[in-house]
Scaffold this active site. Sequence first.
Site, PDB file in Angstrom:
ATOM      1  N   HIS A  35      -7.830   2.184   2.003  1.00 39.80           N
ATOM      2  CA  HIS A  35      -8.592   2.311   3.252  1.00 39.80           C
ATOM      3  C   HIS A  35      -7.783   3.223   4.172  1.00 39.80           C
ATOM      4  CE1 HIS A  35     -10.217   1.189   7.191  1.00 39.80           C
ATOM      5  NE2 HIS A  35     -11.274   0.665   6.555  1.00 39.80           N
ATOM      6  N   PRO A  36      -8.394   4.191   4.832  1.00 39.50           N
ATOM      7  CA  PRO A  36      -7.618   5.189   5.580  1.00 39.50           C
ATOM      8  C   PRO A  36      -6.707   4.622   6.666  1.00 39.50           C
ATOM      9  CG  PRO A  36      -9.980   5.331   6.073  1.00 39.50           C
ATOM     10  CD  PRO A  36      -9.837   4.462   4.879  1.00 39.50           C
ATOM     11  N   THR A  37      -7.057   3.484   7.244  1.00 40.88           N
ATOM     12  CA  THR A  37      -6.195   2.891   8.281  1.00 40.88           C
ATOM     13  C   THR A  37      -5.686   1.501   7.900  1.00 40.88           C
ATOM     14  OG1 THR A  37      -8.150   1.981   9.421  1.00 40.88           O
ATOM     15  CG2 THR A  37      -7.323   4.146  10.150  1.00 40.88           C
ATOM     16  N   ALA A  38      -6.452   0.756   7.097  1.00 39.76           N
ATOM     17  CA  ALA A  38      -6.080  -0.631   6.767  1.00 39.76           C
ATOM     18  C   ALA A  38      -5.343  -0.747   5.445  1.00 39.76           C
ATOM     19  CB  ALA A  38      -7.325  -1.516   6.736  1.00 39.76           C
ATOM     20  N   GLY A  39      -5.183   0.352   4.710  1.00 40.06           N
ATOM     21  CA  GLY A  39      -4.395   0.332   3.495  1.00 40.06           C
ATOM     22  C   GLY A  39      -5.007  -0.490   2.383  1.00 40.06           C
TER      23      GLY A  39
ATOM     24  N   HIS B 155       9.744  -4.939   8.386  1.00 48.40           N
ATOM     25  CA  HIS B 155       9.229  -5.586   7.176  1.00 48.40           C
ATOM     26  C   HIS B 155       8.359  -4.628   6.363  1.00 48.40           C
ATOM     27  CE1 HIS B 155       7.537  -8.617   4.532  1.00 48.40           C
ATOM     28  NE2 HIS B 155       8.343  -9.511   5.060  1.00 48.40           N
TER      29      HIS B 155
ATOM     30  N   GLY C  56     -11.945  -2.837  -6.335  1.00 51.80           N
ATOM     31  CA  GLY C  56     -12.144  -1.623  -5.556  1.00 51.80           C
ATOM     32  C   GLY C  56     -11.775  -0.357  -6.304  1.00 51.80           C
TER      33      GLY C  56
END
Length: 498
Positions: free
Chosen positions: A169-173, A82, A164
């Site tokens: 976000h570097p890991t959470a996108g 997905h 924003g």
Amino acid sequence: MPNTLVECVPNFSEGRDAGKVDAIVEAMKIPGVYLLDREMDSDHNRCVITLVGEREAIQEAAIRGAGKAAELIDLNQHQGAHPRMGAADVIPFIPIDGVTLEDCVAMARHVGAEIWKRFQIPVYLYEAAAATPERQNLENIRRGQFEGIRDEIATNPARMPDFGEPRVHPTAGATVVGARKFLIAYNIFLNTPDIEIAKKIAKAVRYSSGGLRFVKAAGFLVRGMAQVSMNLTDFEQTPIHRVFDFVKREAARYGVLPVASEIVGLIPKLALEQAAEWYLQVENFDSSLILENRLAAVMGGKTAVGGLRAGIEPFIEQLAAPTATPGGGSAAAAAGAMAAGLAGMVASMSRGKKAYLQYEAQLSEVIARLAQLREELKSAIDADAESYNVVMKAYKSAKESSAGGRTIADALQQATSVPLGVAERAVELQLIVNRLTPITNPKMNSDLTTAIALARAALAGALANVEINLESLEQDAPEDKAFVIDTRKRAAALKTQA
């Protein structure tokens, strides 16, 4: 039942680690919020959580869920069938009772702002909450997925988030938050592993490439089978049985067949009733023929011993009580809902009859729209009363604090928007009833006459409530002059149209 009831169906980019999903669900368990369903799909590597709750509580639950997902999910390591762009990928709010779609838009904007503020995750708004037409469709926002957005967000103005800074976000996108009507996530499995067939069928069925209205679709390989994965964004106008038949016909062109289908999350009972009516071909089918529906109506007092009066009497007595709510705005909404109900009854009793077969498509379209209007107007009964209560609280707070002016203005604007929405629906009802007159049984003209009268009463009452709130805005929030002018123009246009 709470005064306000909102559904929230957050989708998280984790469908394989049950421990992580448990932690996300646990983070969203707060008073006033109830877990209805959770679905995990390892092939899609995605989970869908269905929550329902009061307006304030469910907003906070969604924010906490996004925060917990950011702690546990790293999109740099995430892979699945997905498409995804965020750990908390999409968070829609759906009105259920006592709230409107416009209320859910305000909720989406609040949640989006908080997700950025607390977790530094940029947020995009979609569907009814979208700030621009291009962002109404989720596919447009999510194009390129996490990696594509990460590479373009700082340089492409079209990628600028609604909340924003232009950096993921570097890991959470990034997360997409919105407001929409009820959506059915519906997947059909084919007896082939050929994903290209599923993609061709998806292209044929989805609206964006010339298929069925209110259908979004893509093709995937799931559990070794080609899957046509779909979102039905308005099942009353494009019912689920029509979608299944369409996919079945397209599949036959490639020599394959549907072997199973699945619902991800929950499905309204009405959608299954529609499918039963379609496939069983029951003459003059009505939902009241279903035993459980009849029992619920009787046990709920809608047709209790003592007649129909038992169902409406409590509301009438509330109107008569020496309290400000419910008042004229709620009564106007109720009149509109009754108008929609009467018109729907006339259309339903003519549809399927031999004398009106030539109008079958028109009647079906009208019945679906009247059902929507009826539900929206029923919700407005409580929404109007609640908006008045919010105004009173704002005035009380202003006496206790010098910073209450903007709160009063916001409350009055909302209190104006609810009856304005009722007025808009009342005008639409009059137009629909006029369309019904020549294509339905003339022996039921008295019902349509009553429906018109009720719709006119709804319009007059709603516009009166709009005007009295505008007068309060002029007095207590003169800085909102533009809102007052624009609203009066809209109200005048409705009078002319009616």
